[in-house]
Design a protein around this motif. Structure first.
Motif, PDB file in Angstrom:
ATOM      1  N   ILE A  90       5.624   2.773  -8.912  1.00 43.03           N
ATOM      2  CA  ILE A  90       5.387   1.678  -9.866  1.00 43.03           C
ATOM      3  C   ILE A  90       3.890   1.577 -10.169  1.00 43.03           C
ATOM      4  N   VAL A  91       3.074   1.639  -9.106  1.00 48.95           N
ATOM      5  CA  VAL A  91       1.617   1.555  -9.286  1.00 48.95           C
ATOM      6  C   VAL A  91       1.108   2.763 -10.084  1.00 48.95           C
ATOM      7  N   ARG A  92       1.634   3.942  -9.772  1.00 54.75           N
ATOM      8  CA  ARG A  92       1.216   5.143 -10.512  1.00 54.75           C
ATOM      9  C   ARG A  92       1.566   5.009 -11.991  1.00 54.75           C
ATOM     10  N   ASP A  93       2.757   4.491 -12.267  1.00 54.20           N
ATOM     11  CA  ASP A  93       3.157   4.260 -13.663  1.00 54.20           C
ATOM     12  C   ASP A  93       2.166   3.347 -14.373  1.00 54.20           C
ATOM     13  N   MET A  94       1.784   2.273 -13.693  1.00 54.67           N
ATOM     14  CA  MET A  94       0.867   1.305 -14.294  1.00 54.67           C
ATOM     15  C   MET A  94      -0.508   1.912 -14.544  1.00 54.67           C
ATOM     16  N   SER A  95      -0.962   2.735 -13.613  1.00 57.18           N
ATOM     17  CA  SER A  95      -2.341   3.221 -13.693  1.00 57.18           C
ATOM     18  C   SER A  95      -2.464   4.540 -14.442  1.00 57.18           C
ATOM     19  N   GLY A  96      -1.377   5.256 -14.574  1.00 53.87           N
ATOM     20  CA  GLY A  96      -1.431   6.547 -15.247  1.00 53.87           C
ATOM     21  C   GLY A  96      -1.764   7.733 -14.353  1.00 53.87           C
ATOM     22  N   THR A  97      -1.943   7.480 -13.043  1.00 49.56           N
ATOM     23  CA  THR A  97      -2.240   8.600 -12.151  1.00 49.56           C
ATOM     24  C   THR A  97      -0.952   9.308 -11.747  1.00 49.56           C
ATOM     25  N   SER A 114       7.263  -7.007   6.206  1.00 47.04           N
ATOM     26  CA  SER A 114       7.299  -6.382   4.890  1.00 47.04           C
ATOM     27  C   SER A 114       6.483  -7.203   3.892  1.00 47.04           C
ATOM     28  N   ALA A 115       6.349  -8.500   4.114  1.00 53.83           N
ATOM     29  CA  ALA A 115       5.539  -9.321   3.215  1.00 53.83           C
ATOM     30  C   ALA A 115       4.072  -8.909   3.305  1.00 53.83           C
ATOM     31  N   SER A 116       3.518  -8.924   4.510  1.00 49.51           N
ATOM     32  CA  SER A 116       2.112  -8.535   4.653  1.00 49.51           C
ATOM     33  C   SER A 116       1.946  -7.055   4.303  1.00 49.51           C
ATOM     34  N   GLY A 117       2.941  -6.255   4.629  1.00 47.15           N
ATOM     35  CA  GLY A 117       2.857  -4.820   4.365  1.00 47.15           C
ATOM     36  C   GLY A 117       2.760  -4.503   2.887  1.00 47.15           C
ATOM     37  N   PHE A 118       3.625  -5.074   2.081  1.00 48.06           N
ATOM     38  CA  PHE A 118       3.584  -4.760   0.655  1.00 48.06           C
ATOM     39  C   PHE A 118       2.456  -5.490  -0.071  1.00 48.06           C
ATOM     40  N   ALA A 119       2.041  -6.635   0.459  1.00 46.96           N
ATOM     41  CA  ALA A 119       0.859  -7.283  -0.122  1.00 46.96           C
ATOM     42  C   ALA A 119      -0.358  -6.388   0.093  1.00 46.96           C
ATOM     43  N   ALA A 120      -0.488  -5.894   1.318  1.00 50.28           N
ATOM     44  CA  ALA A 120      -1.625  -5.006   1.617  1.00 50.28           C
ATOM     45  C   ALA A 120      -1.551  -3.735   0.772  1.00 50.28           C
ATOM     46  N   LEU A 121      -0.373  -3.159   0.681  1.00 51.56           N
ATOM     47  CA  LEU A 121      -0.211  -1.912  -0.067  1.00 51.56           C
ATOM     48  C   LEU A 121      -0.535  -2.103  -1.547  1.00 51.56           C
ATOM     49  N   ALA A 122      -0.056  -3.215  -2.115  1.00 53.17           N
ATOM     50  CA  ALA A 122      -0.300  -3.473  -3.539  1.00 53.17           C
ATOM     51  C   ALA A 122      -1.796  -3.587  -3.808  1.00 53.17           C
ATOM     52  N   TYR A 123      -2.490  -4.328  -2.931  1.00 54.21           N
ATOM     53  CA  TYR A 123      -3.920  -4.537  -3.139  1.00 54.21           C
ATOM     54  C   TYR A 123      -4.684  -3.230  -2.921  1.00 54.21           C
ATOM     55  N   ALA A 124      -4.347  -2.543  -1.838  1.00 51.64           N
ATOM     56  CA  ALA A 124      -5.052  -1.298  -1.516  1.00 51.64           C
ATOM     57  C   ALA A 124      -4.860  -0.256  -2.616  1.00 51.64           C
ATOM     58  N   ALA A 125      -3.624  -0.114  -3.085  1.00 56.78           N
ATOM     59  CA  ALA A 125      -3.335   0.931  -4.074  1.00 56.78           C
ATOM     60  C   ALA A 125      -4.030   0.643  -5.400  1.00 56.78           C
ATOM     61  N   ALA A 172       9.643   6.225   9.366  1.00 59.42           N
ATOM     62  CA  ALA A 172      11.031   6.632   9.149  1.00 59.42           C
ATOM     63  C   ALA A 172      11.266   6.847   7.654  1.00 59.42           C
ATOM     64  N   ASP A 173      12.223   7.737   7.337  1.00 63.76           N
ATOM     65  CA  ASP A 173      12.463   8.101   5.939  1.00 63.76           C
ATOM     66  C   ASP A 173      12.711   6.891   5.043  1.00 63.76           C
ATOM     67  N   LYS A 174      13.484   5.939   5.564  1.00 62.40           N
ATOM     68  CA  LYS A 174      13.853   4.789   4.746  1.00 62.40           C
ATOM     69  C   LYS A 174      12.607   3.996   4.326  1.00 62.40           C
ATOM     70  N   PHE A 175      11.740   3.769   5.302  1.00 62.49           N
ATOM     71  CA  PHE A 175      10.522   3.013   5.015  1.00 62.49           C
ATOM     72  C   PHE A 175       9.579   3.823   4.120  1.00 62.49           C
ATOM     73  N   ALA A 176       9.453   5.116   4.444  1.00 67.03           N
ATOM     74  CA  ALA A 176       8.549   5.973   3.664  1.00 67.03           C
ATOM     75  C   ALA A 176       8.991   6.029   2.204  1.00 67.03           C
ATOM     76  N   SER A 177      10.287   6.086   1.968  1.00 66.90           N
ATOM     77  CA  SER A 177      10.716   6.201   0.576  1.00 66.90           C
ATOM     78  C   SER A 177      10.589   4.848  -0.142  1.00 66.90           C
ATOM     79  N   ARG A 178      10.648   3.754   0.638  1.00 61.56           N
ATOM     80  CA  ARG A 178      10.402   2.445   0.032  1.00 61.56           C
ATOM     81  C   ARG A 178       8.927   2.342  -0.395  1.00 61.56           C
ATOM     82  N   VAL A 179       8.052   2.839   0.441  1.00 55.02           N
ATOM     83  CA  VAL A 179       6.620   2.848   0.108  1.00 55.02           C
ATOM     84  C   VAL A 179       6.366   3.735  -1.110  1.00 55.02           C
ATOM     85  N   SER A 180       6.965   4.920  -1.112  1.00 57.78           N
ATOM     86  CA  SER A 180       6.792   5.840  -2.238  1.00 57.78           C
ATOM     87  C   SER A 180       7.324   5.253  -3.534  1.00 57.78           C
ATOM     88  N   GLY A 181       8.454   4.604  -3.444  1.00 58.51           N
ATOM     89  CA  GLY A 181       9.033   3.970  -4.628  1.00 58.51           C
ATOM     90  C   GLY A 181       8.086   2.923  -5.182  1.00 58.51           C
TER      91      GLY A 181
END
Lengths: 325, 325
Positions: free
Chosen positions: A78-85, A106-117, A65-74
């Motif tokens: 942050i990760v892109r800013d940190m890495s320069g990509t 959302s806890a496991s989701g963003f933990a996984a996303l942070a590590y994966a990214a 859903a748009d709301k979740f997708a834009s939360r992920v993109s947001g």
């Protein structure tokens, strides 16, 4: 760029997090203590690709859903800013439990996303920095980076660099169990951030709630250190009831419970009277969660399973921190 | 001596009384506001007789249990002290609703007893003194002396002479209705005095609870004055939820609700979303009580009656103060 696939577990706060000192940075007003719970897992696969014109997010096999997708993109910004990509990513994420139903996906989701990214981008980042990063996606995701029993430091810096979680006991150090009753698999009535803000700004009990968290956290840490389950259990139940009480006194009062939740509280008290050491807790949803030790798990599970309104139970034990798979 | 027979009604606090400043004298830590409810009545007949060697107490047709009988005798001792008599009394009391189930039978009971006893002894006592006297038997009995909408002054004197209730609207001044759902006709799990003391001494929210009562009471008085049902209803629901929240944060947490109580809260909120102005309240027991106006009473009654777990409903309206019959 390489494909990275990681697995992170949900966590259950025994000393609750409920109230932010900074909304934008997801900084908590007080610390918290949690159990990292197997088998409540999120698996996330990510690949950054130059040809993508935006992030593509699949959640549980469907376009998110748009709301979740834009939360992920947001968060990925942050990760892109940190890495320069500047590359966009494809993200495929699967939850092994009902999404957005107070089961901390959302806890496991963003933990996984942070590590994966960060892994996919080849970033050098330690576990504490990773926890602080995951926190930006969802506060409690900070606690799903380590495994076992975890403390999330409130921290005091405005940049959030001292607000991360760390383990205080490994997954094999203490055989605690959690039996979750699924009382209502539907989505939450009130989101937890909204509920926290309403409580912070309108509940006459909010200040006292925060004061009580500091005390509960210190005592819970000692109970973990001493493997004193009675103390930890009492703090757990007290922290949950006090959190829900603070929300209930908001204006309008926030009621995460349904009838089954309350019957589960009475059930846990009956179990204790009968000699089964079980303690109730509950988050921003109606699901009762009962904490016990291995020897009482079967008794607790069969009692909770037969409670009217419980459609199924999930038996959990302590699990590891976020891992690449 | 003459036989006196009186009838008193129960009352429902909209701004809750929960916490004492003096246990012995039943002095409240804050004021409260209530509705005097027809048809929740107690009828009490008393006769002081020189030949009796002790007080004889019949409750609902049976010899009263020792605990209740000695509470009645203790109260009659206060009246005997005031009047100078030494005679014992026969007391026959009947409740028109389930005793000790959170339906405030002690309020109507001690209001009736206070009036009957002072009348039988020919004492000259005004309604405010009578209210202060009834308070000695059961705090909320002070509010069952007047009819209609009632305020109970906390007072500040240690002898309690300024802690009495008085009417702020007559029974015919505003056609408010209360629909009570009987969710569990059994006795209370925790007595209200015990619950108040546990909350006062252990709940981190008790101080804030008391502060909120002062504000709610002033606003409720204005709402009554202006016949503003929306304001009065919102204060009613907030006061109930805040009281239960303060108790829930006690150690151990006090939970007067059962599953049906919580489902009734959700029901009331659904009713409001659908345009029916209904507000939830609840006392030291699981029974949901829904306050509304006459035009919404049928809607509220049929909704509450069809809630699973509700065995019957009682429809109430404002009634008169204590009267000789």
């Amino acid at each position: 760029m390489k494909n990275v696939r990681v697995r992170a577990l949900a966590n259950l706060a025994l000393v609750k997090y409920f109230g932010k000192r900074d909304l934008q940075m997801n900084l908590p007003a007080a610390g918290s203590l949690s159990l990292t719970l197997e088998p409540l897992s999120t698996t996330t696969e990510i690949a950054f690709r130059p040809e993508l014109e935006r992030d593509m997010v699949l959640l549980d096999g469907k376009k998110a859903a748009d709301k979740f997708a834009s939360r992920v993109s947001g968060f990925l910004d942050i990760v892109r800013d940190m890495s320069g990509t500047s590359e966009y990513a494809s993200v495929v994420t699967e939850n092994a439990f009902p999404t957005a139903a107070g089961l901390a996906s959302s806890a496991s989701g963003f933990a996984a996303l942070a590590y994966a990214a960060t892994k996919a981008l080849g970033m050098t980042i330690d576990k504490e920095q990773l926890s602080a990063l995951a926190r930006r996606g969802s506060g409690s995701a900070a606690r799903s980076i380590p495994g076992g029993i975890v403390v999330w430091n409130a921290g005091e810096k405005s940049d959030g660099s001292d607000s991360f979680a760390y383990p205080v006991a490994g997954p094999d150090d203490w055989d605690l169990r959690v039996v979750i009753g699924v009382a209502d698999p539907g989505p939450k009535a009130v989101g937890s951030t909204e509920a926290m803000e309403l409580t912070r700004t309108t509940s006459p009990y909010y200040r006292e709630w925060l004061d009580s968290v500091h005390i509960d956290l210190m005592n819970a840490l000692r109970a973990v250190e001493q493997r004193n389950f009675t103390d930890l259990g009492e703090i757990t139940e007290r922290s949950a009831l006090s959190m829900h009480a603070a929300a209930l006194a908001g204006r309008p009062g926030i009621l995460f419970w349904n009838g089954t939740t309350v019957e589960a509280i009475h059930l846990v008290r009956r179990l204790r009277q009968q000699g089964t050491e079980a303690y109730f807790t509950c988050d921003a949803g109606p699901q009762p969660k009962i904490v016990c030790t291995k020897s009482d798990e079967d008794t607790v599970a069969s009692a909770l399973e037969s409670l009217p309104g419980i459609t199924r139970i999930i038996r959990c034990h302590l699990g590891a921190g976020v891992t690449e798979i």
